[in-house]
Scaffold this motif. Structure first.
Motif, PDB file in Angstrom:
ATOM      1  N   TYR A 128       0.864  -1.177   0.000  1.00 42.35           N
ATOM      2  CA  TYR A 128       0.000   0.000   0.000  1.00 42.35           C
ATOM      3  C   TYR A 128       0.898   1.225   0.000  1.00 42.35           C
ATOM      4  O   TYR A 128       2.114   1.126   0.198  1.00 42.35           O
ATOM      5  N   VAL A 129       0.294   2.384  -0.225  1.00 50.65           N
ATOM      6  CA  VAL A 129       1.021   3.650  -0.190  1.00 50.65           C
ATOM      7  C   VAL A 129       0.741   4.329   1.140  1.00 50.65           C
ATOM      8  O   VAL A 129      -0.409   4.406   1.578  1.00 50.65           O
ATOM      9  N   VAL A 130       1.799   4.797   1.781  1.00 52.72           N
ATOM     10  CA  VAL A 130       1.679   5.487   3.068  1.00 52.72           C
ATOM     11  C   VAL A 130       1.243   6.926   2.818  1.00 52.72           C
ATOM     12  O   VAL A 130       1.936   7.684   2.141  1.00 52.72           O
ATOM     13  N   ASP A 131       0.092   7.300   3.359  1.00 53.80           N
ATOM     14  CA  ASP A 131      -0.422   8.673   3.268  1.00 53.80           C
ATOM     15  C   ASP A 131      -0.536   9.250   4.664  1.00 53.80           C
ATOM     16  O   ASP A 131      -0.857   8.527   5.619  1.00 53.80           O
ATOM     17  N   PHE A 132      -0.302  10.559   4.794  1.00 53.62           N
ATOM     18  CA  PHE A 132      -0.319  11.157   6.132  1.00 53.62           C
ATOM     19  C   PHE A 132      -0.594  12.652   6.163  1.00 53.62           C
ATOM     20  O   PHE A 132      -0.821  13.211   7.233  1.00 53.62           O
ATOM     21  N   LEU A 133      -0.568  13.348   5.048  1.00 54.47           N
ATOM     22  CA  LEU A 133      -0.823  14.786   5.031  1.00 54.47           C
ATOM     23  C   LEU A 133      -2.333  15.024   4.958  1.00 54.47           C
ATOM     24  O   LEU A 133      -2.981  14.654   3.991  1.00 54.47           O
ATOM     25  N   ASP A 134      -2.870  15.627   5.993  1.00 54.72           N
ATOM     26  CA  ASP A 134      -4.320  15.756   6.164  1.00 54.72           C
ATOM     27  C   ASP A 134      -4.699  17.231   6.295  1.00 54.72           C
ATOM     28  O   ASP A 134      -4.435  17.866   7.309  1.00 54.72           O
ATOM     29  N   PHE A 135      -5.297  17.766   5.247  1.00 55.07           N
ATOM     30  CA  PHE A 135      -5.764  19.153   5.249  1.00 55.07           C
ATOM     31  C   PHE A 135      -7.292  19.200   5.329  1.00 55.07           C
ATOM     32  O   PHE A 135      -7.923  20.081   4.762  1.00 55.07           O
ATOM     33  N   GLY A 139     -11.393  21.614   4.428  1.00 55.33           N
ATOM     34  CA  GLY A 139     -12.469  21.021   3.646  1.00 55.33           C
ATOM     35  C   GLY A 139     -11.973  20.058   2.577  1.00 55.33           C
ATOM     36  O   GLY A 139     -12.767  19.533   1.801  1.00 55.33           O
ATOM     37  N   PHE A 140     -10.673  19.816   2.513  1.00 50.27           N
ATOM     38  CA  PHE A 140     -10.109  18.873   1.548  1.00 50.27           C
ATOM     39  C   PHE A 140     -10.197  17.484   2.163  1.00 50.27           C
ATOM     40  O   PHE A 140      -9.526  17.205   3.161  1.00 50.27           O
ATOM     41  N   PRO A 141     -10.999  16.590   1.610  1.00 49.58           N
ATOM     42  CA  PRO A 141     -11.298  15.328   2.298  1.00 49.58           C
ATOM     43  C   PRO A 141     -10.238  14.230   2.169  1.00 49.58           C
ATOM     44  O   PRO A 141     -10.381  13.180   2.773  1.00 49.58           O
ATOM     45  N   TYR A 142      -9.197  14.444   1.382  1.00 48.50           N
ATOM     46  CA  TYR A 142      -8.250  13.378   1.099  1.00 48.50           C
ATOM     47  C   TYR A 142      -6.980  13.525   1.930  1.00 48.50           C
ATOM     48  O   TYR A 142      -6.529  14.624   2.221  1.00 48.50           O
ATOM     49  N   ILE A 143      -6.388  12.393   2.269  1.00 43.83           N
ATOM     50  CA  ILE A 143      -5.097  12.344   2.938  1.00 43.83           C
ATOM     51  C   ILE A 143      -4.098  11.873   1.887  1.00 43.83           C
ATOM     52  O   ILE A 143      -4.367  10.937   1.134  1.00 43.83           O
ATOM     53  N   PHE A 144      -2.941  12.529   1.811  1.00 41.56           N
ATOM     54  CA  PHE A 144      -1.993  12.241   0.742  1.00 41.56           C
ATOM     55  C   PHE A 144      -0.573  12.270   1.281  1.00 41.56           C
ATOM     56  O   PHE A 144      -0.350  12.353   2.487  1.00 41.56           O
ATOM     57  N   ASN A 145       0.416  12.203   0.392  1.00 42.13           N
ATOM     58  CA  ASN A 145       1.824  12.205   0.786  1.00 42.13           C
ATOM     59  C   ASN A 145       2.606  13.120  -0.143  1.00 42.13           C
ATOM     60  O   ASN A 145       2.045  13.735  -1.056  1.00 42.13           O
TER      61      ASN A 145
END
Length: 177
Positions: A128-135, A139-145
């Protein structure tokens, strides 16, 4: 021209080197931040897998088994398919970098390449891909890297180049400048 000769010729091209350097920086930043999240602050082992930073930004650990923003998540077959797709796309981008004529295009391609390889490494080693940046506070619903950010900024640069800079260059050519 053999692939070895083509590679040697590409290395002499400043824009190819620029794209590859940018890809390398994006890849290193991505992997270092993921190692920090996994082994430095050990985010997967914290209560709720989250560190609240501010009202707009948090560090939130997720395992993305799909592509950007969790799309097309699935089991082992999607892992293999997405890994193969990343390898193919990376190969095309490297080949394209050998012919690029403008710095903005080289930078955009380099960011996409570095991000694709960063997420490929995760997919191969973790599944899997590690995601952790949460804005989500914005109102941005996605967590990304960092790799996802590099890919998106790279695409934006390519669009800017294609829609603005290329058109501007053609207008100069038509004006005889």
């Amino acid at each position: 021209m053999t692939p070895v000769h083509a590679a040697k010729a590409a290395l002499r091209r400043p824009l190819f080197r620029l794209g590859m350097i940018i890809a390398g920086v994006a890849l290193i930043l991505d992997q270092l931040t993921k190692l920090w999240v996994l082994h430095g602050i050990r985010l997967p082992y914290r209560f709720q897998r989250k560190i609240e930073i501010s009202g707009i930004f948090d560090l939130t650990y997720t395992e993305n088994r799909g592509v950007s923003f969790g799309l097309f998540a699935g089991g082992m077959s999607s892992r293999v398919l997405l890994s193969l797709l990343s390898i193919i796309v990376s190969g095309f981008i490297i080949r394209w970098l050998m012919t690029i004529q403008r710095p903005v295009t080289a930078a955009g391609a380099g960011l996409i390449l570095g991000g694709a390889i960063g997420n490929l490494i995760d997919r191969v080693f973790y599944g899997y891909v590690v995601d952790f940046l949460d804005f989500s506070g914005l109102g941005f619903p996605y967590i990304f890297n960092v790799a996802d950010a590099a890919i998106n900024v790279g695409v934006a640069l390519l669009l800017f180049d294609a829609l603005w800079l290329e058109r501007k260059g053609k207008a100069k050519d038509q004006a005889g400048l």
